[in-house]
Design a protein around this motif. Structure first.
Motif, short mmCIF file in Angstrom:
data_model
loop_
_atom_site.label_atom_id
_atom_site.label_comp_id
_atom_site.label_asym_id
_atom_site.label_seq_id
_atom_site.Cartn_x
_atom_site.Cartn_y
_atom_site.Cartn_z
N ARG A 114 0.80 -1.21 0.00
CA ARG A 114 0.00 0.00 0.00
C ARG A 114 0.83 1.26 0.00
NH1 ARG A 114 -3.86 -1.10 5.00
NH2 ARG A 114 -1.91 -1.96 5.80
N THR A 115 2.17 1.13 -0.01
CA THR A 115 3.01 2.31 0.06
C THR A 115 3.60 2.71 -1.28
OG1 THR A 115 4.93 0.96 0.63
CG2 THR A 115 3.63 1.86 2.45
N PHE A 116 3.10 2.10 -2.36
CA PHE A 116 3.66 2.40 -3.69
C PHE A 116 3.66 3.88 -3.97
CE2 PHE A 116 4.60 1.94 -8.10
CZ PHE A 116 3.76 2.81 -8.78
N SER A 117 2.60 4.57 -3.58
CA SER A 117 2.46 5.98 -3.91
C SER A 117 3.49 6.86 -3.23
CB SER A 117 1.05 6.47 -3.56
OG SER A 117 0.82 6.34 -2.17
N ILE A 139 10.40 8.82 -12.25
CA ILE A 139 9.24 9.65 -11.94
C ILE A 139 9.11 9.80 -10.44
CG2 ILE A 139 7.66 7.67 -12.05
CD1 ILE A 139 5.59 9.64 -13.32
N LEU A 140 8.85 11.02 -10.02
CA LEU A 140 8.71 11.32 -8.61
C LEU A 140 7.45 10.66 -8.05
CD1 LEU A 140 10.40 13.12 -6.67
CD2 LEU A 140 8.66 14.89 -7.01
N TRP A 141 7.42 10.43 -6.75
CA TRP A 141 6.28 9.76 -6.14
C TRP A 141 4.97 10.51 -6.40
CZ3 TRP A 141 3.40 12.02 -2.14
CH2 TRP A 141 3.96 13.19 -1.57
N THR A 142 5.04 11.83 -6.55
CA THR A 142 3.84 12.61 -6.82
C THR A 142 3.41 12.51 -8.28
OG1 THR A 142 5.12 14.57 -7.37
CG2 THR A 142 4.50 14.27 -5.05
N GLY A 143 4.32 12.07 -9.13
CA GLY A 143 4.06 12.10 -10.57
C GLY A 143 4.32 13.46 -11.18
N GLY A 144 4.73 14.41 -10.35
CA GLY A 144 4.87 15.77 -10.82
C GLY A 144 6.21 16.10 -11.45
N SER A 145 7.14 15.18 -11.41
CA SER A 145 8.45 15.41 -12.01
C SER A 145 8.96 14.13 -12.64
CB SER A 145 9.44 15.90 -10.93
OG SER A 145 10.71 16.14 -11.49
N THR A 146 9.59 14.28 -13.78
CA THR A 146 10.15 13.12 -14.47
C THR A 146 11.58 13.41 -14.91
OG1 THR A 146 9.23 13.88 -16.58
CG2 THR A 146 7.93 12.28 -15.33
N TYR A 147 12.30 12.33 -15.18
CA TYR A 147 13.67 12.42 -15.69
C TYR A 147 13.79 11.45 -16.84
CZ TYR A 147 18.61 11.43 -16.21
OH TYR A 147 19.86 11.25 -16.74
N ILE A 192 7.50 8.00 -19.25
CA ILE A 192 7.23 7.30 -18.01
C ILE A 192 5.98 7.89 -17.38
CG2 ILE A 192 8.74 8.78 -16.62
CD1 ILE A 192 9.45 6.27 -14.96
N SER A 193 5.16 7.03 -16.81
CA SER A 193 3.95 7.50 -16.13
C SER A 193 3.64 6.52 -15.01
CB SER A 193 2.78 7.60 -17.10
OG SER A 193 2.47 6.34 -17.67
N ARG A 194 2.76 6.95 -14.13
CA ARG A 194 2.38 6.08 -13.03
C ARG A 194 0.90 6.24 -12.74
NH1 ARG A 194 6.09 7.36 -8.24
NH2 ARG A 194 4.75 5.84 -7.15
N GLY A 236 12.93 5.65 -2.07
CA GLY A 236 12.40 6.73 -1.26
C GLY A 236 13.10 8.03 -1.60
N GLY A 237 12.74 9.09 -0.92
CA GLY A 237 13.42 10.35 -1.12
C GLY A 237 12.56 11.40 -1.79
N VAL A 238 13.10 12.59 -1.90
CA VAL A 238 12.35 13.72 -2.43
C VAL A 238 12.82 14.14 -3.81
CG1 VAL A 238 11.72 14.57 -0.15
CG2 VAL A 238 13.86 15.35 -1.22
N VAL A 239 13.86 13.48 -4.32
CA VAL A 239 14.32 13.74 -5.67
C VAL A 239 14.49 12.40 -6.39
CG1 VAL A 239 15.47 15.90 -5.10
CG2 VAL A 239 16.76 13.75 -4.99
#
Length: 123
Positions: A26-29, A50-58, A69-71, A99-102
């Motif tokens: 349940r922690t995928f997001s 892709i960031l956990w929020t989906g708001g940033s990609t590389y 890439i999408s989620r 994990g992480g913010v970047v």
């Protein structure tokens, strides 16, 4: 988190494939997700993240404009849409969670890995 990658196969140059990576738990997001690839005799390298929020990609330079890439956090799944495939895209593709913010671009930044799915692009 357990990851299961799928969608690889044999495709002609110029064709398309969509890879999927289904995650358990349940922690995928809360995880950043990455797609890596490894060709024979080469190091594992990031393709997209892709960031956990989906708001940033590389994207790695060689796939920019061709891969997306999408989620879908509701489905615990991350995707890699690959268009205009080239023979040099041939590799085993792995999904990974971190994990992480970047978005980390190094394999060492990822905690969980899927089993890999083979993509072969013929010329």
């Amino acid at each position: 988190v357990q990851l299961q990658a799928s969608g690889g196969g044999l495709v002609q140059a110029g064709g398309s494939l969509r890879l999927s990576c289904a995650a358990s738990g349940r922690t995928f997001s809360t995880y950043n997700m990455g797609w890596f690839r490894q060709a024979p005799g080469e190091e594992r390298k990031i393709v997209a993240g892709i960031l956990w929020t989906g708001g940033s990609t590389y994207y790695e330079d060689s796939v920019k404009g061709r891969f997306t890439i999408s989620r879908d956090n509701a489905k615990n799944t991350v995707y890699l849409q690959m268009n205009s495939l080239k023979p040099e895209d041939t590799a085993v593709y792995f999904c990974a969670a971190a994990g992480g913010v970047v978005i980390s671009t190094s394999p060492r930044g990822y905690d969980y890995w899927g089993q890999g799915t083979l993509v072969t692009v013929s010329s």
